[in-house]
Design a protein around this motif. Structure first.
Motif, mmCIF file in Angstrom:
data_model
loop_
_atom_site.group_PDB
_atom_site.id
_atom_site.type_symbol
_atom_site.label_atom_id
_atom_site.label_comp_id
_atom_site.label_asym_id
_atom_site.label_seq_id
_atom_site.Cartn_x
_atom_site.Cartn_y
_atom_site.Cartn_z
ATOM 1 N N TYR A 248 18.455 6.082 11.981
ATOM 2 C CA TYR A 248 18.153 5.025 10.789
ATOM 3 C C TYR A 248 16.851 4.295 11.494
ATOM 4 C CZ TYR A 248 19.923 2.965 6.549
ATOM 5 O OH TYR A 248 20.495 2.876 5.285
ATOM 6 N N HIS A 249 15.815 3.998 10.422
ATOM 7 C CA HIS A 249 14.587 3.373 10.666
ATOM 8 C C HIS A 249 15.070 1.853 10.338
ATOM 9 C CE1 HIS A 249 12.524 6.958 11.456
ATOM 10 N NE2 HIS A 249 13.098 7.487 10.445
ATOM 11 N N LEU A 250 14.261 0.968 11.189
ATOM 12 C CA LEU A 250 14.273 -0.210 11.207
ATOM 13 C C LEU A 250 13.851 -1.000 9.805
ATOM 14 C CD1 LEU A 250 14.966 -3.266 12.436
ATOM 15 C CD2 LEU A 250 12.553 -3.331 13.334
ATOM 16 N N ILE A 251 12.698 -0.617 9.289
ATOM 17 C CA ILE A 251 12.308 -1.008 7.945
ATOM 18 C C ILE A 251 13.323 -0.643 6.855
ATOM 19 C CG2 ILE A 251 10.547 -0.931 6.321
ATOM 20 C CD1 ILE A 251 8.528 -0.641 8.483
ATOM 21 N N THR A 252 13.802 0.543 6.883
ATOM 22 C CA THR A 252 14.821 1.156 5.864
ATOM 23 C C THR A 252 15.867 0.213 5.859
ATOM 24 O OG1 THR A 252 13.867 3.463 6.194
ATOM 25 C CG2 THR A 252 15.985 3.101 5.277
#
Length: 259
Positions: free
Chosen positions: A104-108
């Motif tokens: 999972y990406h931080l911005i997402t």
């Protein structure tokens, strides 16, 4: 012609001389008692001398809680409150699983959390009039100027200290510190090949929550082992200094050529 002393005078005089001698003895005894503990206090106790000779890791003289700064951060690292410490470590583990294992990406993640929270509060605020309930109390979050300035000042001080240390190392004043920093950077570079930044940060976070509490519990055994390791390291360093470091020219190259 002097009158002979009466029997009463003799008894009274004998009693007075006896009481005066007893009082003198008491004074001498009290003086002796006062001086005696003073002499004993001047001598350092055996326990203090033995305690001062005990080797402590990193030369610490305070408890581990004080070394870590005291307060709530030290309580969390030393598991004074197991629920809070477990919650912090569990939260960090959940974040690591989200970002590393689930990719999972931080911005997402931040955008999805904001969408969910804004939608919940928006619907709750508009539906409160229909369901006869009070609207949600949204807290007002505001950073004061003093907080931002203090944070910037603390960051500036630490950066200047780091730049000063790097400048001293690069200037060639302390060869031992130079070799130590090079060795640490080389080890970190090797570790960086095995893990990415997030995993390395998580491992460091876990170590901060495990090593201090282990050291606090087994400090005597760890200090004894560290003392032996330090003595062995000093022996090996002395050999390395005699065979390698002592042969490195300390003066400038120009002076060496002139000689």
């Amino acid at each position: 012609m002097a009158e002979p002393e009466s029997l009463v005078d003799k008894i009274y005089g004998h009693h007075a001389s006896a009481s005066s001698s007893d009082s003198d003895d008491d004074k001498k005894k009290s003086k002796h008692d006062v001086v005696k503990p003073k002499v004993e206090d001047d001598k350092p106790s055996t326990h203090d001398s033995v305690k001062s000779k005990i080797f402590r890791l990193f030369g610490r003289e305070k408890p581990v809680h004080k070394v870590l700064g005291g307060g709530k951060p030290a309580d969390v690292l030393l598991w004074r409150n197991k629920k809070i410490s477990a919650s912090v470590l569990g939260g960090a583990t959940v974040l690591w699983v989200f970002f590393e294992l689930l990719e999972y990406h931080l911005i997402t993640l931040v955008c999805h959390l904001l969408i969910l929270s804004l939608a919940v509060f928006f619907l709750w605020s508009n539906a409160s009039t229909f369901i006869n309930k009070s609207p949600p109390q949204i807290p007002k979050v505001q950073l004061s100027e003093r907080t931002v300035l203090d944070l910037a000042s603390a960051l500036r001080i630490e950066l200047n200290r780091a730049f000063h240390i790097l400048r001293d190392i690069a200037s060639g004043r302390d060869l031992k510190m130079f070799l130590g920093v090079i060795a640490v950077l080389w080890i970190v570079s090797l570790v960086g090949k095995w893990f990415n930044f997030l995993t390395l940060f998580y491992i460091t976070f876990v170590l901060l929550h495990t090593l201090p509490v282990i050291y606090e519990k087994y400090d005597v055994q760890i200090d004894a082992f560290s003392e032996k390791a330090l003595i062995e390291f000093k022996k090996q360093y002395a050999v390395f200094d005699a065979k390698v470091l002592s042969k490195i020219p300390k003066g400038p190259l120009k002076e060496k050529k002139k000689d």
